[in-house]
Design an enzyme around this catalytic site. Structure first.
Site: not given
Ligand code: NAD
Length: 395
Positions: A53, A57, A115, A143-144, A229, A239, A248, A280
């Site tokens: 958060a 995004y 974490d 999360l990234a 994405y 990607y 993904k 980002t």
């Protein structure tokens, strides 16, 4: 107290410090964007959990949940606190500013810095939710992370950004030298693919939802959304068809599984929202992507930022039920303008001709650099960087 004049310190795609006042302005601007779009908050989301958060995004989602719905929010993230004269990370200052704005608007906000992959943090989140935010109507998973310590096995999984099957050569911007350089990426080994799926796939999302369900913390008809994405063909080898793309796919599988498992039992609806490319901390670190993000504004007229995308997700879809954004019962598309054929044709036209010499003419590299610096609170309009700032407060 630690008052200091903060000068930006960056290396390539990493900025090692952050500016609290710049971060505060960034939050103010995003809150204002939602306030303008939503004069009177919608009903339907009273309590929201946002995992990831503090930046990008997830942060925009938290702002949209609070100001579009008037929701109570619990934000989970992993950020460095200020220490011995070093500034905190941007996500820490973003959270401070979020809490300030929420207090002013009489909106409940709680935050957990730790974490999110661990059982311990999930337990702490459950306690806060049980006390103040139960039942949850919305869970955002944003999360990234480059790594995950698996809570059951104790194993550390490191995510890699690599092609699968064969090497991939393209061009990218060396952010230290500002040169357009060729880049060749070796194909991932099988264990690297598995590790990336373990970090960025759906396993942890599933663990969060199972924990919330078993603790009876989900409202009947709650919704959960994770972000994905797809992107243009020039980035597919690294990607969509690469290790991160596999992760993904796993996230999408998880959305379908969550719908099956908890749909009939709890009325839970799980979605994956495919968002557009934005600058980002996570995206700037992907090879080739900084160059793509510099070319994109040249051909995409409405180059939405995270808050613009989240306005559409929260206002048009979650509040307004705009079904045209759903391409499958579980998949939302916010990236249609980016992936339209004329925009992609424009990218394909510019991509081959970009060189170090014409980088600033052919692309909006100036805009990319500014957006990158803005992420850390630098080069933000209206901030006097010669003034000292308090770096050591908290929320
Ligand atoms: P970001 O780097 O801005 O944010 C990552 C968030 O995860 C931060 O809040 C960070 O503190 C948190 N985090 C990282 N590790 C953590 C941990 N172990 N525990 C708790 N919190 C942790 O990233 P972003 O670009 O906003 O990406 C968020 C999601 O959106 C990802 O799933 C990404 O793939 C997706 N997405 C990004 C883009 C893009 O262009 N940036 C486009 C489409 C989808």
């Amino acid at each position: 107290m630690s008052l200091q004049v903060i000068k930006q310190r960056k290396r390539g795609f990493i900025c090692v410090n952050a500016h609290p006042e710049g971060c505060r302005r960034n939050i103010g601007r995003q809150v204002e964007a939602i306030r303008q779009a939503v004069p009177k908050p919608f009903e339907g989301v009273k309590n929201a959990l946002i995992i990831g958060a503090s930046t990008g995004y997830g942060l925009a989602s938290r702002i949209a949940a609070a100001w579009a719905f008037g929701a109570k929010t619990l934000g989970v993230f992993f950020e460095r606190a200020p220490k011995e004269g070093s500034t905190a990370t941007a996500g820490y200052y973003n959270t401070m500013a979020f809490h300030e704005q929420a207090r002013e608007a009489a909106l409940y906000a709680a935050s957990l810095n730790g974490d999110a992959f661990s059982d311990d943090l999930k337990r702490q989140a459950a306690e806060i939710i049980r006390k103040d935010l139960a039942p949850l109507d919305l869970v955002i998973y944003s999360l990234a992370s480059p790594r995950r310590i698996h809570p059951r096995t104790g194993q550390t999984h490191n995510a890699v950004l690599k092609p699968i099957g064969r090497e991939f050569t393209s061009k990218t911007i060396d952010l230290n030298t500002e040169k357009v350089v060729p880049v060749t990426l070796e194909p991932a080994a099988e264990n690297e693919i598995e590790d990336t799926v373990a970090v960025m796939g759906g396993d942890d999302w599933q663990l969060w939802m199972e924990m919330l369900a078993s603790e009876n913390l989900l409202a009947c008809g709650a919704r959960t959304v994770a972000y994905s994405y797809i992107g243009p063909e020039v980035t597919w080898p690294i990607y969509r068809d690469g290790t991160i793309g596999r992760a993904k796919l796993d996230l999408e599988k998880t959305a379908r599984r969550l719908n099956t498992t908890f749909g009939s039992k709890l009325g839970l609806e799980a979605f994956v929202s495919v968002n557009k490319a934005v600058v980002t901390q996570a995206s700037a670190a992907i090879p080739v992507v900084p160059l793509y993000l510099s070319v994109l504004p040249r051909v995409l007229k409405n180059n939405e930022q995270p808050i613009g995308q989240m306005r559409r997700l929260f206002v048009d879809f979650l509040a307004g039920g705009d079904q045209s954004l759903l391409v499958e019962p579980w998949r939302v598309r916010l990236d249609t303008a980016e992936l339209s054929s004329d925009v992609q044709a424009g990218i394909a036209r510019i991509w081959p001709v970009v060189t170090t010499e014409n980088l600033y003419q052919q692309t909006d590299f100036t805009g990319f650099k500014r957006a990158f610096d803005n992420l850390f609170g630098f080069d933000v309009e209206g901030v006097d960087y010669s003034q000292s700032s308090e770096t050591e407060s908290s929320w």
